[in-house]
Scaffold this active site. Structure first.
Site, short mmCIF file in Angstrom:
data_model
loop_
_atom_site.label_atom_id
_atom_site.label_comp_id
_atom_site.label_asym_id
_atom_site.label_seq_id
_atom_site.Cartn_x
_atom_site.Cartn_y
_atom_site.Cartn_z
N ARG A 191 0.75 -1.14 0.00
CA ARG A 191 0.10 0.07 0.06
C ARG A 191 0.74 1.32 -0.09
O ARG A 191 0.50 2.40 -0.42
CB ARG A 191 -0.86 -0.13 1.37
CG ARG A 191 -2.09 -1.08 0.86
CD ARG A 191 -2.95 -1.42 2.11
NE ARG A 191 -2.27 -2.45 2.76
CZ ARG A 191 -2.21 -2.60 4.23
NH1 ARG A 191 -2.94 -1.72 4.81
NH2 ARG A 191 -1.71 -3.43 4.76
N GLU B 53 3.24 -6.25 13.48
CA GLU B 53 2.28 -6.34 14.43
C GLU B 53 1.84 -7.71 14.64
O GLU B 53 1.35 -8.45 15.65
CB GLU B 53 1.15 -5.43 14.36
CG GLU B 53 0.10 -5.31 15.29
CD GLU B 53 -1.13 -4.43 15.09
OE1 GLU B 53 -1.31 -3.98 13.75
OE2 GLU B 53 -2.17 -4.44 16.04
O1 LIG Z 1 4.53 -0.60 11.45
P1 LIG Z 1 4.30 -1.89 11.16
O2 LIG Z 1 3.92 -2.66 12.59
O3 LIG Z 1 5.74 -2.57 10.61
O4 LIG Z 1 3.03 -2.14 10.43
C1 LIG Z 1 2.95 -1.47 9.13
C2 LIG Z 1 2.81 -2.20 8.04
O5 LIG Z 1 1.90 -3.15 8.03
C3 LIG Z 1 0.89 -3.00 6.79
O6 LIG Z 1 1.59 -3.70 5.77
P2 LIG Z 1 1.29 -5.32 5.53
O7 LIG Z 1 2.66 -6.11 6.03
O8 LIG Z 1 -0.07 -5.86 6.10
O9 LIG Z 1 1.55 -5.73 3.93
P3 LIG Z 1 0.73 -5.16 2.89
O10 LIG Z 1 0.88 -3.69 2.40
O11 LIG Z 1 1.50 -5.77 1.30
O12 LIG Z 1 -0.90 -5.47 3.15
C4 LIG Z 1 1.05 -1.59 6.33
O13 LIG Z 1 0.77 -1.12 5.19
C5 LIG Z 1 2.42 -1.29 6.64
O14 LIG Z 1 3.46 -1.70 5.69
N1 LIG Z 2 -4.17 -2.77 12.37
C1 LIG Z 2 -3.68 -2.63 11.06
N2 LIG Z 2 -4.33 -2.09 9.92
C2 LIG Z 2 -3.87 -2.13 8.87
N3 LIG Z 2 -2.54 -2.08 8.68
C3 LIG Z 2 -1.78 -2.58 9.68
N4 LIG Z 2 -0.35 -3.01 9.67
C4 LIG Z 2 -0.02 -3.33 10.98
N5 LIG Z 2 -1.10 -3.58 11.58
C5 LIG Z 2 -2.28 -2.70 10.99
#
Ligand SMILES: O=P(O)(O)OC[C@H]1O[C@H](OP(=O)(O)OP(=O)(O)O)[C@H](O)[C@@H]1O
Ligand SMILES: Nc1ncnc2[nH]cnc12
Length: 192
Positions: A71, A108
């Site tokens: 994203r 997370e």
């Molecule tokens: O601050 P953090 O705890 O590291 O979490 C934030 C990350 O988690 C989500 O991505 P995700 O890993 O879900 O990947 P995606 O964007 O490919 O769905 C979000 O888009 C961030 O990249």
């Molecule tokens: N709660 C949350 N919602 C969307 N993206 C995330 N990436 C890590 N935690 C998330």
């Protein structure tokens, strides 16, 4: 262009919050997932978001925007065009075709690794790390580590959403220092 200059920022924030959807128990039980797709689908919300991010960093001499899969590509790509900066993707392992640098990080909801093509960042370039959301800060911190490994100077971090209760801001300050401002448009407390 929309004339949202007339909107007081509180109204803009309320508008953006109204275009974020909570999805309980995704991708794992106990996680309240913040879904940005309604915001993307609404032209006005998208314009407000990009304007606010660009306004914050337009004076920071950003040479390169680093966007994190997946994203972060959406906001990072659009923002790089507005800032007249290049765009460098940081991807999950095995997606980039040429030789990469790689770092491991904690999420997370699990652990993961990220990669950046070697030689993506000119030494001394000012780099803005962009993602949709800041949670624990592990992802953004890993992206910053990749940029620094290649000689980049982290000029800041930009997010649409920040989950204030997960400590990401403190982690980024600890690892990147005060010279790299952390800016998020919309903030949420636990359970919100
Ligand atoms: O601050 P953090 O705890 O590291 O979490 C934030 C990350 O988690 C989500 O991505 P995700 O890993 O879900 O990947 P995606 O964007 O490919 O769905 C979000 O888009 C961030 O990249
Ligand atoms: N709660 C949350 N919602 C969307 N993206 C995330 N990436 C890590 N935690 C998330």
């Amino acid at each position: 262009m929309f004339n949202h200059d007339a909107l007081p920022s509180e109204h803009a924030l309320r508008y953006l919050k109204a275009h974020l959807r909570n999805v309980p128990d995704f991708p794992k039980p106990g996680i309240l997932f913040k879904d940005i797709t309604p915001l993307l689908a609404d032209p006005r919300a998208l314009h407000i978001t990009l304007d606010l991010l660009a306004q914050r960093f337009v004076g920071e001499h950003v040479d390169v925007v680093v966007g994190v899969e997946s994203r972060g590509f959406i906001f990072g790509g659009a923002l790089s065009a507005r800032l007249n900066a290049g765009f460098v993707p940081v991807r999950k392992p095995g997606k980039l075709p040429a030789a990469t640098d790689r770092v491991a990080y904690a999420l997370e909801y699990g652990t993961a690794e990220l990669e950046m093509h070697k030689g993506s960042i000119r030494p001394g370039a000012r780099v803005l790390i962009v993602d949709d959301l800041l949670a624990t800060g592990g992802t953004a911190s890993a992206a910053a580590e990749l940029a620094r490994k290649q000689g980049g100077e982290v000029a800041g971090f930009a997010f649409v959403v920040e989950l204030d209760f997960l400590g990401g801001r403190a982690l980024l300050a600890e690892r990147a220092g005060d010279a790299a401002p952390v800016f998020s448009i919309v903030h949420f407390a636990a359970g919100e």
